[in-house]
Design an enzyme around this catalytic site. Structure first.
Site, short mmCIF file in Angstrom:
data_model
loop_
_atom_site.label_atom_id
_atom_site.label_comp_id
_atom_site.label_asym_id
_atom_site.label_seq_id
_atom_site.Cartn_x
_atom_site.Cartn_y
_atom_site.Cartn_z
N ARG A 1 81.11 39.94 3.56
CA ARG A 1 81.96 38.85 4.07
C ARG A 1 81.20 37.99 5.08
O ARG A 1 81.35 36.77 5.12
CB ARG A 1 83.25 39.43 4.67
CG ARG A 1 84.32 38.38 4.90
CD ARG A 1 85.66 39.00 5.26
NE ARG A 1 85.58 39.80 6.47
CZ ARG A 1 86.57 40.55 6.94
NH1 ARG A 1 87.72 40.62 6.29
NH2 ARG A 1 86.43 41.24 8.06
N GLU B 1 99.01 34.14 6.45
CA GLU B 1 98.68 35.32 7.26
C GLU B 1 99.02 35.03 8.71
O GLU B 1 99.67 34.04 9.02
CB GLU B 1 97.21 35.69 7.08
CG GLU B 1 96.25 34.59 7.49
CD GLU B 1 94.78 35.00 7.42
OE1 GLU B 1 94.49 36.20 7.53
OE2 GLU B 1 93.94 34.11 7.28
N LYS C 1 85.23 34.06 8.30
CA LYS C 1 85.46 34.43 9.70
C LYS C 1 84.50 33.60 10.54
O LYS C 1 83.37 34.02 10.83
CB LYS C 1 85.17 35.93 9.84
CG LYS C 1 86.29 36.69 10.53
CD LYS C 1 86.14 38.16 10.38
CE LYS C 1 86.58 38.91 11.61
NZ LYS C 1 87.94 38.65 12.08
C1 PLP Z 1 92.60 35.91 10.38
C2 PLP Z 1 92.41 37.34 10.02
N1 PLP Z 1 93.03 37.81 8.93
C3 PLP Z 1 92.89 39.10 8.55
C4 PLP Z 1 92.13 40.00 9.28
C5 PLP Z 1 92.01 41.42 8.83
O1 PLP Z 1 90.78 41.64 8.21
P1 PLP Z 1 90.12 43.09 8.19
O2 PLP Z 1 91.11 44.01 7.57
O3 PLP Z 1 88.92 42.93 7.34
O4 PLP Z 1 89.82 43.43 9.59
C6 PLP Z 1 91.48 39.55 10.41
C7 PLP Z 1 90.70 40.53 11.17
O5 PLP Z 1 89.71 40.35 11.66
C8 PLP Z 1 91.61 38.20 10.80
O6 PLP Z 1 90.99 37.74 11.89
#
Ligand code: PLP
Length: 341
Positions: A82, A220, A184
């Site tokens: 990612r 989300e 991210k």
């Molecule tokens: C915007 C966002 N969505 C979802 C997630 C969850 O992702 P993960 O399960 O890979 O930590 C995160 C976590 O960092 C996030 O910042």
């Protein structure tokens, strides 16, 4: 290895510096060897691309102490992948995925004394990140980059631990430009800060973002994906190209299907149907699975039948199975657990 004298049970989700961090530099088209350092400070030119144009991406993962005393991390290959996707989207060089995993392992090992003990409720949060470091004044990507990994012991993300939280449907968009929500990158989070503070000022724990094109579909929250459970026990999770592909969510889908024998639907979820679900939770590395008790959509309030005191039964089973796998109480699928030592 002697642990640091920290009251593990009382720490929140904040920054506590540890002894070592990892640094690698990209210059003249290649990454250097990389090394551990004790220096927590980064000194950059005033015109560094990261300051001017927010050319920065990051990851978030955790190290756990298992029941039998090993230190492990969870699916680091997916964080490597990612981060590489995030970097490509911001025109940054990829830090090689195998080197990413090695550097994560090395950094966790060096900070072993800060990995909270089994059963303490705390974990070591691991934050790999990368930024454009040389001066840039015209709008273009940097030529030089720094990749770093810092670690910090953390407790629960939401105050109150496992108590259900309240979220509101927000009119703000989470991601900055369209199409960057699935990576991210610093800019997406900078653009969410006002929405988060505004939600807190109004008494909500988090925001539910909707799709910005039609404002009818659930996306989300600021730092976690959604999981819903229908009244007949099907797990439903929103499908969208503009949400972060949560590693926790991908793992929970597998756990629901293969460990719990539940039906899972990954599909578009309309705000209008949220009132019909039996349970709702937020999932992510930081949130783990945090139950949602109530969603406020402007003048409408949605209460889930699971209530404001406890996790719903299916959410609880998902939570216990996932954390059981991470803490070594339940056998993990092949390749999910990377043992540090
Ligand atoms: C915007 C966002 N969505 C979802 C997630 C969850 O992702 P993960 O399960 O890979 O930590 C995160 C976590 O960092 C996030 O910042």
């Amino acid at each position: 290895m002697e642990k640091k004298n920290i009251d593990w049970g009382s720490i929140g989700f904040g920054y506590i510096p540890t002894d070592y961090r990892y640094v690698a530099n990209f210059k003249d088209g290649k990454w250097d060897e990389g090394e551990l350092t004790t220096d927590p400070n980064v000194v950059l030119n005033e015109c560094a691309c990261v300051f001017q144009y927010a050319q920065t991406v990051f990851e978030g993962m955790k190290a756990y102490t298992t029941e039998d005393g090993h230190i492990v991390t969870f699916r680091p290959d997916l964080n490597a992948e990612r981060l590489a996707n995030s970097a490509r989207r911001l025109e940054m060089p990829v830090f090689p995925e195998d080197r990413f995993v090695d550097a994560v392992v090395k950094t966790i090992k060096a900070n072993e004394a800060y990995v909270p003990p089994y059963g303490s409720g705390a974990t070591l949060y691991v934050r790999p990140y990368m930024f454009g470091s040389n001066p840039v004044i015209g709008v273009k990507p940097a030529d030089e980059y720094q990749f770093r990994i810092l670690t910090t012991p953390v407790g629960p993300y939401f105050k109150g631990g496992a108590k259900p939280i309240t979220i509101r449907v927000t009119d703000f968009d989470r991601a900055a430009p369209h199409g960057t929500g699935h990576i991210k990158a610093g800019l997406n989070y900078a653009m969410s800060l006002h929405a988060i503070m505004d939600a807190h000022r109004q008494g909500y724990d988090e925001n539910m973002y909707l799709d910005s094109a039609t404002r009818t579909k659930v996306e989300e929250t600021g730092g976690a994906n959604f999981i819903f459970v229908t009244k007949d026990g099907t797990v439903v999770t929103p499908k969208s190209n503009s949400i972060l592909p949560s590693i926790t969510r991908r793992s929970l889908i597998y756990v629901a299907e293969h460990y719990l024998g539940l039906k899972v639907e990954e599909r578009e979820v309309y705000l209008d149907e949220v009132k019909d679900f039996a349970e709702c939770g937020l999932c992510g590395t930081a949130a783990v699975i945090s139950p949602v008790g109530k969603i406020v959509d402007h003048d409408k309030e949605i209460y889930f039948p699971s209530g404001m005191e406890e996790m719903g039964p299916t959410t609880k089973k998902l939570y216990e199975t996932l954390t059981g796998i991470q803490m070594g109480r339940i056998e993990a699928p092949e390749g999910w657990i990377k043992v540090i030592e």
